[in-house]
Design a protein around this motif. Structure first.
Motif, PDB file in Angstrom:
ATOM      1  N   MET A 191       5.549   0.110  -4.047  1.00 57.71           N
ATOM      2  CA  MET A 191       4.443  -1.389  -5.676  1.00 57.71           C
ATOM      3  C   MET A 191       5.286  -2.361  -5.905  1.00 57.71           C
ATOM      4  SD  MET A 191       1.759   0.433  -5.843  1.00 57.71           S
ATOM      5  CE  MET A 191       0.673   0.235  -7.907  1.00 57.71           C
ATOM      6  N   PRO A 192       4.262  -3.295  -6.155  1.00 60.75           N
ATOM      7  CA  PRO A 192       3.203  -3.658  -6.013  1.00 60.75           C
ATOM      8  C   PRO A 192       2.466  -4.135  -5.244  1.00 60.75           C
ATOM      9  CG  PRO A 192       4.851  -5.944  -7.339  1.00 60.75           C
ATOM     10  CD  PRO A 192       5.200  -5.107  -6.793  1.00 60.75           C
ATOM     11  N   ILE A 193       1.233  -3.564  -5.322  1.00 63.73           N
ATOM     12  CA  ILE A 193       0.419  -4.445  -3.919  1.00 63.73           C
ATOM     13  C   ILE A 193      -0.579  -5.180  -4.441  1.00 63.73           C
ATOM     14  CG2 ILE A 193      -1.312  -3.430  -2.397  1.00 63.73           C
ATOM     15  CD1 ILE A 193      -0.538  -0.215  -3.017  1.00 63.73           C
ATOM     16  N   ASP A 194      -0.766  -5.982  -3.719  1.00 62.05           N
ATOM     17  CA  ASP A 194      -2.038  -7.178  -3.889  1.00 62.05           C
ATOM     18  C   ASP A 194      -2.912  -7.034  -2.777  1.00 62.05           C
ATOM     19  OD1 ASP A 194      -0.095  -9.427  -5.481  1.00 62.05           O
ATOM     20  OD2 ASP A 194       1.100  -9.219  -3.545  1.00 62.05           O
ATOM     21  N   LEU A 195      -3.765  -7.449  -3.795  1.00 61.02           N
ATOM     22  CA  LEU A 195      -5.176  -7.394  -2.849  1.00 61.02           C
ATOM     23  C   LEU A 195      -6.030  -8.606  -3.291  1.00 61.02           C
ATOM     24  CD1 LEU A 195      -6.611  -3.582  -3.947  1.00 61.02           C
ATOM     25  CD2 LEU A 195      -6.411  -4.668  -1.856  1.00 61.02           C
ATOM     26  N   LEU A 205     -12.057 -17.575  -3.670  1.00 68.70           N
ATOM     27  CA  LEU A 205     -11.450 -16.340  -3.157  1.00 68.70           C
ATOM     28  C   LEU A 205     -10.992 -15.901  -4.707  1.00 68.70           C
ATOM     29  CD1 LEU A 205      -9.943 -14.589  -1.553  1.00 68.70           C
ATOM     30  CD2 LEU A 205      -7.825 -15.728  -1.829  1.00 68.70           C
ATOM     31  N   ASP A 206     -12.012 -15.343  -5.377  1.00 66.07           N
ATOM     32  CA  ASP A 206     -12.149 -15.323  -6.374  1.00 66.07           C
ATOM     33  C   ASP A 206     -12.123 -13.825  -7.065  1.00 66.07           C
ATOM     34  OD1 ASP A 206     -13.630 -17.789  -7.154  1.00 66.07           O
ATOM     35  OD2 ASP A 206     -15.330 -16.918  -6.832  1.00 66.07           O
ATOM     36  N   ASN A 207     -11.475 -12.832  -6.100  1.00 69.98           N
ATOM     37  CA  ASN A 207     -11.467 -11.540  -6.042  1.00 69.98           C
ATOM     38  C   ASN A 207      -9.868 -11.080  -5.500  1.00 69.98           C
ATOM     39  OD1 ASN A 207     -13.787 -10.484  -7.279  1.00 69.98           O
ATOM     40  ND2 ASN A 207     -14.708 -10.932  -5.055  1.00 69.98           N
ATOM     41  N   ILE A 208      -8.991 -11.565  -6.612  1.00 72.21           N
ATOM     42  CA  ILE A 208      -7.142 -11.281  -6.144  1.00 72.21           C
ATOM     43  C   ILE A 208      -6.751 -10.904  -7.897  1.00 72.21           C
ATOM     44  CG2 ILE A 208      -5.031 -12.210  -5.914  1.00 72.21           C
ATOM     45  CD1 ILE A 208      -6.373 -14.292  -4.834  1.00 72.21           C
ATOM     46  N   LYS A 209      -6.242  -9.654  -7.194  1.00 71.02           N
ATOM     47  CA  LYS A 209      -5.836  -8.508  -8.172  1.00 71.02           C
ATOM     48  C   LYS A 209      -4.381  -7.958  -7.947  1.00 71.02           C
ATOM     49  CE  LYS A 209      -6.516  -4.325 -10.021  1.00 71.02           C
ATOM     50  NZ  LYS A 209      -6.018  -5.007 -11.962  1.00 71.02           N
ATOM     51  N   GLN A 210      -3.513  -8.140  -8.362  1.00 71.54           N
ATOM     52  CA  GLN A 210      -2.311  -6.961  -8.055  1.00 71.54           C
ATOM     53  C   GLN A 210      -2.241  -5.933  -8.728  1.00 71.54           C
ATOM     54  OE1 GLN A 210       2.277  -8.698  -9.573  1.00 71.54           O
ATOM     55  NE2 GLN A 210       1.808  -8.613  -7.520  1.00 71.54           N
ATOM     56  N   LEU A 211      -1.850  -4.712  -8.372  1.00 68.87           N
ATOM     57  CA  LEU A 211      -1.643  -3.331  -8.789  1.00 68.87           C
ATOM     58  C   LEU A 211       0.072  -3.124  -8.793  1.00 68.87           C
ATOM     59  CD1 LEU A 211      -4.219  -1.426  -6.366  1.00 68.87           C
ATOM     60  CD2 LEU A 211      -4.480  -2.854  -8.570  1.00 68.87           C
ATOM     61  N   GLN A 212       0.085  -3.146 -10.074  1.00 68.68           N
ATOM     62  CA  GLN A 212       1.548  -2.555 -10.429  1.00 68.68           C
ATOM     63  C   GLN A 212       2.185  -1.116 -10.346  1.00 68.68           C
ATOM     64  OE1 GLN A 212       3.828  -4.629 -10.970  1.00 68.68           O
ATOM     65  NE2 GLN A 212       2.338  -6.641 -10.993  1.00 68.68           N
ATOM     66  N   GLU A 213       3.134  -1.179 -10.704  1.00 74.27           N
ATOM     67  CA  GLU A 213       3.587   0.541 -10.439  1.00 74.27           C
ATOM     68  C   GLU A 213       3.272   1.076 -12.021  1.00 74.27           C
ATOM     69  OE1 GLU A 213       5.103   3.539  -8.958  1.00 74.27           O
ATOM     70  OE2 GLU A 213       5.855   2.168  -8.556  1.00 74.27           O
ATOM     71  N   GLY A 214       2.063   2.370 -11.848  1.00 75.09           N
ATOM     72  CA  GLY A 214       1.242   3.214 -12.750  1.00 75.09           C
ATOM     73  C   GLY A 214      -0.164   2.461 -13.324  1.00 75.09           C
ATOM     74  N   ASP A 215      -0.044   2.183 -12.237  1.00 77.82           N
ATOM     75  CA  ASP A 215      -2.341   1.807 -12.354  1.00 77.82           C
ATOM     76  C   ASP A 215      -2.782   2.576 -12.177  1.00 77.82           C
ATOM     77  OD1 ASP A 215      -4.147  -1.145 -11.878  1.00 77.82           O
ATOM     78  OD2 ASP A 215      -4.500   0.439 -10.783  1.00 77.82           O
ATOM     79  N   PRO A 216      -3.985   2.701 -13.331  1.00 80.04           N
ATOM     80  CA  PRO A 216      -4.432   3.148 -13.610  1.00 80.04           C
ATOM     81  C   PRO A 216      -5.474   4.484 -12.585  1.00 80.04           C
ATOM     82  CG  PRO A 216      -5.124   1.891 -15.034  1.00 80.04           C
ATOM     83  CD  PRO A 216      -3.528   1.204 -14.701  1.00 80.04           C
ATOM     84  N   TYR A 217      -6.078   2.684 -11.962  1.00 72.58           N
ATOM     85  CA  TYR A 217      -7.501   3.498 -11.024  1.00 72.58           C
ATOM     86  C   TYR A 217      -6.151   3.462  -9.351  1.00 72.58           C
ATOM     87  CZ  TYR A 217     -10.793   2.516  -6.854  1.00 72.58           C
ATOM     88  OH  TYR A 217     -11.664   2.894  -6.361  1.00 72.58           O
ATOM     89  N   PHE A 218      -5.087   2.963  -9.265  1.00 75.46           N
ATOM     90  CA  PHE A 218      -4.692   3.245  -8.633  1.00 75.46           C
ATOM     91  C   PHE A 218      -4.100   4.916  -8.856  1.00 75.46           C
ATOM     92  CE2 PHE A 218      -0.740   4.388  -5.439  1.00 75.46           C
ATOM     93  CZ  PHE A 218      -1.088   3.237  -4.098  1.00 75.46           C
ATOM     94  N   ALA A 219      -3.461   5.454  -9.720  1.00 74.41           N
ATOM     95  CA  ALA A 219      -2.913   6.618  -9.645  1.00 74.41           C
ATOM     96  C   ALA A 219      -4.227   7.060  -9.402  1.00 74.41           C
ATOM     97  CB  ALA A 219      -2.330   6.498 -11.263  1.00 74.41           C
ATOM     98  N   SER A 220      -5.408   6.883  -9.872  1.00 76.26           N
ATOM     99  CA  SER A 220      -6.814   7.830 -10.090  1.00 76.26           C
ATOM    100  C   SER A 220      -6.792   8.304  -8.361  1.00 76.26           C
ATOM    101  CB  SER A 220      -7.240   7.592 -10.282  1.00 76.26           C
ATOM    102  OG  SER A 220      -9.322   8.537 -10.517  1.00 76.26           O
TER     103      SER A 220
END
Length: 267
Positions: A191-195, A205-220
């Motif tokens: 991590m982090p993961i860039d999407l 390009l309106d849908n950009i997100k960075q998932l940090q360590e401990g991101d609840p959705y990724f953890a799920s």
């Protein structure tokens, strides 16, 4: 090491990259490996990179520098994504040719790869894989995705799930499972993961997100995928022809042992 993947779907394009470049006992370095170039209403271009960091950064910097000279073909005025891939390949080749002798003298790996995709007004979305030598190939209906970096651990789930008809939400979920599998097997991806998610013909390009360590959705996603695999695995039939079931085994000693018990030496 790194892991980057991009999908070409009927609904659009999905890009994902991790941010880890070095992993050791006492050192972990992170650098963003996703770059985007957007002129809303005209073009959206996303580039993912893997390999030697100085090579990839210099190649993209050259691409940006070209964009400041409108009198020559550049990322902002070419009319196709094929031309964009050609420009990027040329920049990569130039940097490789300039820096390779010095880096190889220090026994430094100079390999580098890019995934570049997007849409320019007047043509459909396209996706390319640019090799270290500057040449490239394009994604097709039969091969709607590209991976670079540490690809082997995350490929099986993509092979099973992704096809051109896959929805964007389903594709994003698949990519996160792919990243989770890779990160569990290789500490050099993290991590982090860039999407980034591009919707066909939106030219934005309106849908950009960075998932940090401990991101609840990724953890799920990670937890549910792990439990799901264990549940399915437990339901698979045992290989009875290799390991006999307990009720078919006997407590009789081997033939040689029986002979020895009777005072007869084994043959």
């Amino acid at each position: 090491m790194t892991y980057c993947v991009a999908l070409k779907l009927n609904a659009g394009l999905v890009f994902a990259s991790d941010s880890r470049t070095n992993a050791g006992i006492d050192q972990i370095s992170s650098f963003k490996k996703m770059r985007s170039f957007v002129n809303r209403g005209d073009r959206v271009i996303v580039i993912l990179s893997s390999g030697n960091l100085s090579i990839t950064q210099n190649a993209i910097n050259q691409l940006e520098t070209q964009g400041r000279s409108p009198e020559q073909p550049n990322i902002w005025n070419v009319t196709s994504m094929f031309d964009v891939a050609s420009l990027l390949g040329g920049c990569l080749r130039h940097v490789q040719n300039t820096d390779r002798p010095y880096l190889m003298a220090g026994n430094i790996d100079v390999s580098a790869n890019f995934i570049v995709g997007g849409q320019i007004a007047g043509e459909p979305p396209r996706l390319f894989l640019v090799y270290s030598e500057g040449n490239f190939i394009e994604a097709t209906e039969n091969t709607p995705f590209f991976q670079i970096g540490e690809i082997k651990y995350g490929k099986p789930i993509i092979d099973r799930i992704i096809n051109p008809q896959t929805t964007l939400n389903r594709a994003i979920k698949c990519l996160l499972v792919s990243f989770d599998s890779t990160m569990r097997s290789n500490v050099s991806v993290g991590m982090p993961i860039d999407l980034a998610c591009y919707v066909t013909d939106s030219l934005s390009l309106d849908n950009i997100k960075q998932l940090q360590e401990g991101d609840p959705y990724f953890a799920s996603i990670s937890a549910n995928w792990s439990e799901g695999l264990k549940s399915v695995f437990s339901q698979l039939p045992n290989p009875e022809w290799i390991c006999p079931a307990p009720d078919t085994q006997t407590d009789q000693p081997p033939a040689d042992s029986q002979l020895q018990n009777q005072g007869i030496p084994p043959i």
